[in-house]
Design a protein around this motif. Structure first.
Motif, PDB file in Angstrom:
ATOM      1  N   ALA A 104       0.553  -1.176   0.206  1.00 17.34           N
ATOM      2  CA  ALA A 104       0.029   0.228  -0.056  1.00 17.34           C
ATOM      3  C   ALA A 104       0.477   1.266  -0.044  1.00 17.34           C
ATOM      4  CB  ALA A 104      -0.867   0.093   1.187  1.00 17.34           C
ATOM      5  N   LEU A 105       1.796   1.254   0.508  1.00 13.07           N
ATOM      6  CA  LEU A 105       2.829   2.217   0.643  1.00 13.07           C
ATOM      7  C   LEU A 105       3.625   2.507  -0.116  1.00 13.07           C
ATOM      8  CD1 LEU A 105       4.358   2.444   4.289  1.00 13.07           C
ATOM      9  CD2 LEU A 105       2.700   4.244   3.968  1.00 13.07           C
ATOM     10  N   VAL A 106       3.827   1.278  -1.418  1.00 15.97           N
ATOM     11  CA  VAL A 106       5.090   1.741  -2.316  1.00 15.97           C
ATOM     12  C   VAL A 106       3.997   2.469  -3.311  1.00 15.97           C
ATOM     13  CG1 VAL A 106       6.125   0.433  -4.126  1.00 15.97           C
ATOM     14  CG2 VAL A 106       6.532  -0.305  -1.123  1.00 15.97           C
ATOM     15  N   VAL A 107       2.770   1.665  -4.127  1.00 16.96           N
ATOM     16  CA  VAL A 107       1.818   2.069  -4.879  1.00 16.96           C
ATOM     17  C   VAL A 107       1.537   3.232  -4.635  1.00 16.96           C
ATOM     18  CG1 VAL A 107      -0.004   1.877  -5.727  1.00 16.96           C
ATOM     19  CG2 VAL A 107       1.009  -0.253  -5.385  1.00 16.96           C
ATOM     20  N   PHE A 108       1.386   3.710  -3.092  1.00 21.19           N
ATOM     21  CA  PHE A 108       1.148   5.364  -3.312  1.00 21.19           C
ATOM     22  C   PHE A 108       1.808   6.499  -3.574  1.00 21.19           C
ATOM     23  CE2 PHE A 108      -0.411   8.629  -0.347  1.00 21.19           C
ATOM     24  CZ  PHE A 108      -1.470   9.326  -0.436  1.00 21.19           C
ATOM     25  N   VAL A 109       2.736   5.668  -2.424  1.00 21.46           N
ATOM     26  CA  VAL A 109       3.856   6.726  -2.039  1.00 21.46           C
ATOM     27  C   VAL A 109       3.972   6.532  -4.629  1.00 21.46           C
ATOM     28  CG1 VAL A 109       6.180   7.682  -1.229  1.00 21.46           C
ATOM     29  CG2 VAL A 109       4.432   6.907  -0.010  1.00 21.46           C
ATOM     30  N   GLY A 110       4.240   5.810  -4.371  1.00 14.59           N
ATOM     31  CA  GLY A 110       5.372   5.560  -5.895  1.00 14.59           C
ATOM     32  C   GLY A 110       4.063   6.745  -7.519  1.00 14.59           C
ATOM     33  N   LEU A 111       2.933   6.476  -7.009  1.00 13.51           N
ATOM     34  CA  LEU A 111       2.546   7.006  -8.331  1.00 13.51           C
ATOM     35  C   LEU A 111       2.412   8.974  -7.895  1.00 13.51           C
ATOM     36  CD1 LEU A 111      -0.663   4.987  -7.918  1.00 13.51           C
ATOM     37  CD2 LEU A 111       0.905   5.019 -10.058  1.00 13.51           C
ATOM     38  N   LEU A 112       2.554   9.596  -6.270  1.00  8.74           N
ATOM     39  CA  LEU A 112       3.112  10.152  -6.046  1.00  8.74           C
ATOM     40  C   LEU A 112       4.429  10.761  -6.614  1.00  8.74           C
ATOM     41  CD1 LEU A 112       1.552  11.098  -2.521  1.00  8.74           C
ATOM     42  CD2 LEU A 112       0.095  11.299  -4.284  1.00  8.74           C
ATOM     43  N   LEU A 113       5.012  10.371  -6.507  1.00 12.36           N
ATOM     44  CA  LEU A 113       6.222  10.320  -6.611  1.00 12.36           C
ATOM     45  C   LEU A 113       6.060  10.511  -8.265  1.00 12.36           C
ATOM     46  CD1 LEU A 113       8.729   8.685  -4.886  1.00 12.36           C
ATOM     47  CD2 LEU A 113       8.306  11.107  -4.552  1.00 12.36           C
ATOM     48  N   GLY A 114       5.059   9.551  -9.099  1.00 12.32           N
ATOM     49  CA  GLY A 114       5.576   9.366 -10.181  1.00 12.32           C
ATOM     50  C   GLY A 114       4.950  10.468 -11.072  1.00 12.32           C
ATOM     51  N   SER A 115       4.335  11.104 -10.103  1.00 12.39           N
ATOM     52  CA  SER A 115       3.379  12.710 -10.875  1.00 12.39           C
ATOM     53  C   SER A 115       4.154  13.370 -11.496  1.00 12.39           C
ATOM     54  CB  SER A 115       2.445  13.153  -9.831  1.00 12.39           C
ATOM     55  OG  SER A 115       2.773  13.512  -8.664  1.00 12.39           O
ATOM     56  N   TRP A 116       6.109  13.583 -10.886  1.00 17.74           N
ATOM     57  CA  TRP A 116       6.269  14.598 -11.109  1.00 17.74           C
ATOM     58  C   TRP A 116       7.072  15.056 -12.492  1.00 17.74           C
ATOM     59  CZ3 TRP A 116      12.906  14.537 -10.925  1.00 17.74           C
ATOM     60  CH2 TRP A 116      13.411  15.014 -10.796  1.00 17.74           C
ATOM     61  N   ARG A 117       6.721  16.229 -12.766  1.00 22.82           N
ATOM     62  CA  ARG A 117       6.812  16.640 -14.884  1.00 22.82           C
ATOM     63  C   ARG A 117       8.008  15.757 -15.326  1.00 22.82           C
ATOM     64  NH1 ARG A 117       9.390  20.885 -16.043  1.00 22.82           N
ATOM     65  NH2 ARG A 117      10.301  22.072 -14.594  1.00 22.82           N
ATOM     66  N   ARG A 118       9.186  15.355 -14.709  1.00 24.56           N
ATOM     67  CA  ARG A 118       9.926  15.511 -15.151  1.00 24.56           C
ATOM     68  C   ARG A 118      10.605  13.814 -15.421  1.00 24.56           C
ATOM     69  NH1 ARG A 118      13.200  19.697 -16.867  1.00 24.56           N
ATOM     70  NH2 ARG A 118      13.199  21.131 -15.300  1.00 24.56           N
ATOM     71  N   PHE A 119       9.517  12.965 -15.117  1.00 22.79           N
ATOM     72  CA  PHE A 119       8.969  11.713 -15.249  1.00 22.79           C
ATOM     73  C   PHE A 119       7.972  12.033 -16.074  1.00 22.79           C
ATOM     74  CE2 PHE A 119      10.085  10.623 -11.134  1.00 22.79           C
ATOM     75  CZ  PHE A 119      11.239   9.881 -11.214  1.00 22.79           C
ATOM     76  N   GLY A 120       7.452  12.520 -16.778  1.00 22.96           N
ATOM     77  CA  GLY A 120       6.875  12.440 -18.224  1.00 22.96           C
ATOM     78  C   GLY A 120       6.342  11.438 -18.283  1.00 22.96           C
TER      79      GLY A 120
END
Length: 358
Positions: A104-120
């Motif tokens: 749960a923590l990995v998916v939640f935090v991972g999706l938040l981090l993935g919204s960074w525009r640099r990751f596209g």
């Protein structure tokens, strides 16, 4: 009559073989993605002996992008996002012993981090990679985590190499098609407007003409998108000097794009003067004839502009512009009629200037 397009799978395959267009490019990119995935899998399993190297073919497939530039950018984004997902899964797994809570923590935090525009568009891989590592039970194994990073970098590199070296995609035919469509639409709109200007009585329904305006506006935007994609496709492309690169159609398309603003102003002026349906706001017949003839000549010049290497003869257009402007300064038609003519003559002059400059 235009032949009906065969939309069956066999018809699609026939066009892919026969015509250099979107069908052939789609088939070629699919074949390249397959080659990249198989090569990444074989290299990871047979050569390097990595256990369960599922990320290698994944990364390879997604790096066979629409352009070489996007593949290079995607390589950096995908490697970065997968690395972030691996580190996130490893960090949370060390701190939280319960697998469900870790997931749960990995998916939640991972999706938040993935919204960074640099990751596209690769940002989703932060959460997905972390989720896969946790569910496969490898998040606590430093050796397997290292393998995941290696296979991702390997697959992404192979996908990038395949897209760069094997028929890197070009979009020259898209520019040519966009130029032809925009030229035909602009010229057709000018010809319809000429008929409208010349008419003694306005038609009851102008929806057909207003619909043409909307169509040309959409084609102008599509032409701009096609030009941008084609220029991007040539960037870092080993085939940028190929006849399929669309260089010869770039200038005609730029010219046609520059013609749309004055054409839009012209048809807007005609629309405005026609809305009142009062004869005195419209120019008199002699002036309307001169303006209509000018619009027809401009339409012919627009069609010529779409042909690479061909410069339209604008002498007749210049002569007609002078005739229209003479009507303005002579004040034969009265103030209100002169204002109506002037509202149409100014964008026509701008349209001629754009054709002259390009």
């Amino acid at each position: 009559m235009t032949p009906k397009l065969d939309r069956t799978p066999l018809g699609w395959a026939a066009r892919a073989v026969r015509v250099p267009g979107s069908e052939r490019r789609t088939a070629l990119q699919a074949a390249k993605a397959t080659i990249a995935a198989v090569a990444a899998w074989l290299l990871a399993t047979v050569v390097l002996g990595l256990p369960q190297p599922f990320l290698a073919p994944y990364a390879a497939i997604f790096l066979v992008e629409a352009t070489v530039y996007r593949s290079l950018l995607g390589w950096a984004q995908q490697v970065g996002s997968v690395t972030a997902g691996v580190l996130l899964a490893a960090g949370v797994a060390q701190l939280v012993p319960e697998q469900t809570v870790t997931l749960a923590l990995v998916v939640f935090v991972g999706l938040l981090l993935g919204s960074w525009r640099r990751f596209g568009g690769s940002g989703v891989w932060v959460g997905v990679t972390g989720m896969l590592l946790v569910t496969y039970g490898t998040a606590r194994s430093s050796e397997l985590l290292g393998d995941r990073l290696l296979e991702t970098a390997l697959g992404a590199a192979i996908g990038l190499a395949v897209n760069v070296l094997i028929f890197p995609p070009l979009y020259g035919e898209r520019v040519a098609t966009a130029a032809d469509r925009l030229a035909a639409a602009l010229a057709g709109l000018l010809e319809d407007t000429a008929e409208l200007v010349r008419a003694d009585e306005l038609p009851e329904d102008l929806d057909w003409w207003l619909g043409r305006i909307s169509d040309v506006r959409s084609l102008a935007r599509a032409a701009e998108d096609a030009s941008g994609l084609t220029r991007e496709g040539r960037f870092l492309n080993l085939r940028q000097r190929s006849r399929h690169a669309g260089v010869q159609h770039e200038r005609p398309l730029q010219t046609l794009g520059a013609l749309w603003p004055p054409v839009e102003q012209l048809v807007e002026a005609v629309r405005t003067t026609s809305e009142g349906r009062e004869p005195f706001v419209y120019p008199w017949p002699q002036a309307r004839d001169a303006l209509a003839n000018l619009l027809l000549e401009l339409a012919a010049a627009v069609r010529e502009t779409a042909v690479p290497g061909r410069n339209p003869d604008l002498e007749r257009c210049r002569s007609l512009v002078c005739q229209v402007e003479d009507r303005l300064v002579s004040s034969q038609d009265g103030v209100t009629a002169t204002l109506g003519l002037g509202a149409m003559a100014l964008p026509a002059r701008r349209l001629l200037r754009q054709l002259d400059e390009h």
